[in-house]
Design a protein around this motif. Structure first.
Motif, PDB file in Angstrom:
ATOM      1  N   LEU A 136       0.829  -1.204   0.000  1.00  0.00           N
ATOM      2  CA  LEU A 136       0.000   0.000   0.000  1.00  0.00           C
ATOM      3  C   LEU A 136       0.862   1.252   0.000  1.00  0.00           C
ATOM      4  O   LEU A 136       0.622   2.193  -0.779  1.00  0.00           O
ATOM      5  CB  LEU A 136      -0.916  -0.013   1.223  1.00  0.00           C
ATOM      6  N   VAL A 137       1.889   1.279   0.846  1.00  0.00           N
ATOM      7  CA  VAL A 137       2.785   2.450   0.888  1.00  0.00           C
ATOM      8  C   VAL A 137       3.559   2.557  -0.422  1.00  0.00           C
ATOM      9  O   VAL A 137       3.739   3.659  -0.952  1.00  0.00           O
ATOM     10  CB  VAL A 137       3.736   2.348   2.087  1.00  0.00           C
ATOM     11  N   ARG A 138       4.014   1.431  -0.962  1.00  0.00           N
ATOM     12  CA  ARG A 138       4.733   1.467  -2.241  1.00  0.00           C
ATOM     13  C   ARG A 138       3.884   2.080  -3.337  1.00  0.00           C
ATOM     14  O   ARG A 138       4.337   2.958  -4.091  1.00  0.00           O
ATOM     15  CB  ARG A 138       5.143   0.048  -2.644  1.00  0.00           C
ATOM     16  N   GLU A 139       2.625   1.628  -3.432  1.00  0.00           N
ATOM     17  CA  GLU A 139       1.747   2.164  -4.475  1.00  0.00           C
ATOM     18  C   GLU A 139       1.428   3.631  -4.236  1.00  0.00           C
ATOM     19  O   GLU A 139       1.307   4.417  -5.188  1.00  0.00           O
ATOM     20  CB  GLU A 139       0.459   1.341  -4.544  1.00  0.00           C
ATOM     21  N   ALA A 140       1.300   4.022  -2.968  1.00  0.00           N
ATOM     22  CA  ALA A 140       1.044   5.434  -2.668  1.00  0.00           C
ATOM     23  C   ALA A 140       2.223   6.297  -3.107  1.00  0.00           C
ATOM     24  O   ALA A 140       2.037   7.382  -3.688  1.00  0.00           O
ATOM     25  CB  ALA A 140       0.781   5.603  -1.176  1.00  0.00           C
ATOM     26  N   LEU A 141       3.438   5.825  -2.852  1.00  0.00           N
ATOM     27  CA  LEU A 141       4.626   6.581  -3.274  1.00  0.00           C
ATOM     28  C   LEU A 141       4.676   6.723  -4.790  1.00  0.00           C
ATOM     29  O   LEU A 141       5.038   7.791  -5.327  1.00  0.00           O
ATOM     30  CB  LEU A 141       5.894   5.883  -2.775  1.00  0.00           C
ATOM     31  N   LEU A 142       4.307   5.670  -5.498  1.00  0.00           N
ATOM     32  CA  LEU A 142       4.307   5.725  -6.961  1.00  0.00           C
ATOM     33  C   LEU A 142       3.244   6.682  -7.484  1.00  0.00           C
ATOM     34  O   LEU A 142       3.515   7.527  -8.343  1.00  0.00           O
ATOM     35  CB  LEU A 142       4.087   4.330  -7.531  1.00  0.00           C
ATOM     36  N   ARG A 143       2.031   6.538  -6.966  1.00  0.00           N
ATOM     37  CA  ARG A 143       0.915   7.337  -7.502  1.00  0.00           C
ATOM     38  C   ARG A 143       1.033   8.808  -7.150  1.00  0.00           C
ATOM     39  O   ARG A 143       0.529   9.668  -7.874  1.00  0.00           O
ATOM     40  CB  ARG A 143      -0.411   6.763  -7.009  1.00  0.00           C
TER      41      ARG A 143
END
Length: 382
Positions: free
Chosen positions: A309-316
């Protein structure tokens, strides 16, 4: 009464596992062009958090469950408490994973194939070792492999409770030693016996032995505790160097190289117990680590979801390219810890208390503390 340093070690073990998996997530960020690649070199065998968990589990179960030894109904009460502690959150996470497997089987690889095998799927929820189509012995939710060991450990210890505290530990250690010997000498064992006879189970025995020593008054002086801790950390560093050349830690190699230092670290943590009032007077940082130790089971089970979830948030949000990989991993770890603390307080503890009241209505409803369960898959990487 709790042993503060053991609680902190629980937090450390869970964070080690989360850090191990966060390295994988940081690598995925780099593969997608978001930030520099992560150096594969590692200071410690972070996946060894599971070995630390197993030693702690051996200590905690004997320390907490040993008071039921020799009592009428002690076995049933012990197992009721373990079921109430371990089952609810694990089943919730496994159900979430099952929904994901049904909705997006392409994301889960071999794990999704278990949905088409009702026997293996049932085994996943019943802590029974079963092989996936590719031959790996893992449940639907892969992190549950450690709970398959934990459940067998609980059953063995419960069987010995009628012998008294020392007798239960002797029974446990003897049974585990026989299991390991059978696994080493007898080829072609059924999957469950082959799984349970892995030498890693000796780490439970080591923790149980430490619990007996501590119960008999073993309280290392501070200089000795510091020395044991230093030796434990140096042992883990050495293990990382050795295993970097070998590539795997199978058979007796893992409990020797990684389990041994874990035993030293737990021995170093065996200070005097403290009650709730004494814990409340500790510095806020220490209290926070104790709280994370309470939530270590939730952290273990939930951290893969939080990391992604944090990884995807950083990407988006477009933040990943500007972050050093270590900073991204630190954010993932912080998000995992926050999620674990929230779930432990709002979901895990209420469910555990409710189920304990139902399974053991006569027991006093004291504060429920986490029982370690450990962590990463059986090799060095996922």
């Amino acid at each position: 009464m709790i042993v503060v340093a053991v609680q902190i070690l629980r937090a450390a073990a869970a964070l080690m596992v989360a850090w191990h998996h966060a390295r994988h997530e940081a690598g995925l960020l780099a593969d997608r062009g978001a930030g520099p690649a992560l150096d594969p070199a590692t200071l410690l065998p972070w996946w060894g958090g599971v070995d630390l968990f197993f030693v702690i589990s051996g200590f905690v179960i004997v320390h907490a469950g040993g008071r039921l030894a020799g009592r009428s109904g002690g076995r049933a009460r012990f197992l009721a408490h373990r079921v109430a502690r371990v089952v609810p959150l694990y089943w919730l996470v496994s159900l979430l994973y099952l929904v994901l497997a049904l909705a997006r089987p392409d994301l889960l690889g071999e794990a999704a194939a278990l949905v088409r095998d009702p026997v293996a799927l049932a085994a996943s929820f019943l802590f029974w070792p079963a092989a996936r189509p590719d031959g790996t012995v893992q449940p639907l939710y892969g992190l549950g492999w450690t709970l398959n060991y934990e459940a067998a450990f609980y059953a063995l210890f419960a069987a010995g409770l009628g012998f008294g505290r020392r007798g239960a530990v002797a029974w446990l250690c003897g049974s585990l030693a026989v299991l390991v010997a059978v696994g080493a000498l007898v080829p072609g064992l059924p999957v469950p016996l082959r799984f349970w006879s892995d030498p890693i189970v000796l780490e439970f025995a080591a923790g149980a032995g430490l619990a007996l020593a501590w119960g008999a008054g073993f309280r290392p002086a501070l200089p000795l505790r510091v020395g044991l801790a230093v030796l434990g950390v140096l042992g883990l560093i050495l293990a990382a160097r050795v295993l970097a050349g070998l590539g795997e830690a199978d058979g007796f190699l893992r409990p020797l190289l990684v389990g041994g230092p874990a035993v030293l670290l737990v021995a170093a943590a065996l200070g005097p117990p403290r009650d709730a009032a004494a814990v409340a007077r500790l510095p806020s940082t220490v209290r926070g680590l104790v709280a994370l130790g309470d939530a270590s089971y939730a952290l273990y089970l939930l951290h893969p979801f939080a990391l992604r979830l944090v990884r995807e948030a950083l990407l988006r949000l477009g933040l990943a390219p500007a972050l050093h990989p270590w900073a991204g991993m630190a954010l993932m770890l912080a998000g995992s810890a926050a999620a674990a603390l929230a779930v432990h307080r709002l979901v895990e503890r209420p469910l555990t208390r409710a189920l304990r009241r139902r399974l053991d209505p006569g027991a006093p409803q004291n504060r429920v503390r986490a029982v370690p369960a450990p962590v990463p898959p059986r090799g060095r990487e996922d």
